[in-house]
Design a protein around this motif. Structure first.
Motif: not given
Length: 270
Positions: A156-157, A170, A256, A260, A262
């Motif tokens: 994700k990051t 995102n 999260k 962020k 998710t």
């Protein structure tokens, strides 16, 4: 926030409508949305012709016939509308570029901007820190494997890190991970080569499908625009908290990862 597919969609649709057209008027409603004095911006833009519209990551670049480049980043909440005064949305307009009776309205630029640079080299310096374009040749699976092998963060990051790859945010990071059936919290260095190759193939498929479907942002670019926003109904997990997974029927989870938001399926993503 508009991501790569939304900006590519804008680029394609605007190229059909404003190329080789002269900018007859310029109106700046919010001076903080530009980077030079209003008089200078107007002097360099008014009566110039747009020769090309290109995209880099989440930015659009408007190339004028005097070599000036207007660099657009819509940021959170920003969008555009092209049409007549009678057709424009009932929203505050930060910038307006007029093409006779048709106008390009820049809306919601609270954080976004339309910056002016005297030439392409000057504009390109502002984009120097961006990673490669994930769907543009010659970017290949081998390059992706090389980049991924140097990363230790979560999918994700890392996928939303613009220094790693340019244009993914995102929405599409979640959609890519779901399509690859991999949990977005997994670490890149924990993936097998097969999983990393699958992630690359999913990235190619999702981003190209989203472009063809007009992206996920639903505000039309012009009256009669039936393409923009078409991908919103195709999202498998993004913004689908509590809905059944299309693969296994389990509820989509909202969580999260490093602050962020998710979305994922806790059952069929491994």
């Amino acid at each position: 926030m508009p991501e790569l597919p939304e900006m590519e969609n804008y680029k394609n649709l605007l190229s059909e409508r404003i190329l080789n057209k002269q900018i007859s008027e310029v109106e700046i409603g919010r001076e903080k949305s530009i980077n030079v004095p209003v008089d200078e911006f107007t002097h360099l833009v008014k009566n110039r012709t747009i020769k090309k519209v290109t995209r880099r990551a989440k930015h659009l670049l408007f190339h004028l016939d005097n070599d000036v480049v207007l660099l657009l980043h819509l940021m959170l909440g920003g969008w555009m509308f092209y049409g007549s005064e009678q057709e424009k949305p009932d929203r505050t307009i930060q910038i307006r570029l007029s093409f006779g009776i048709q106008h390009l309205y820049f809306i919601g630029l609270r954080l976004g901007y339309l910056h002016l640079y005297k030439d392409l080299d000057e504009a390109a310096k502002e984009l120097d820190d961006l990673g490669p374009e994930p769907i543009t040749p010659p970017f290949s699976v081998e390059q992706f494997l090389d980049l991924a092998g140097k990363r230790r963060g979560s999918l994700k990051t890392t996928l939303v890190n613009q220094r790693f790859l340019a244009g993914i945010g995102n929405c599409y990071s979640d959609e890519i991970c779901f399509h690859a059936a991999i949990m977005p919290g997994r670490k890149f260095n924990e993936l097998s080569q097969h999983e990393t190759r699958q992630l690359f193939q999913s990235m190619q498929f999702i981003l190209n499908d989203a472009i063809a479907s007009g992206g996920y942002m639903e505000e039309p670019l012009f009256p009669g625009d039936n393409l923009t926003g078409g991908y919103n109904s195709k999202c498998r997990v993004y913004d689908r908290e509590g809905e059944p997974c299309i693969r296994c029927g389990s509820q989509i989870i909202k969580d999260k990862i490093s602050s962020k938001k998710t979305f994922y399926c806790g059952n069929c993503q491994k």
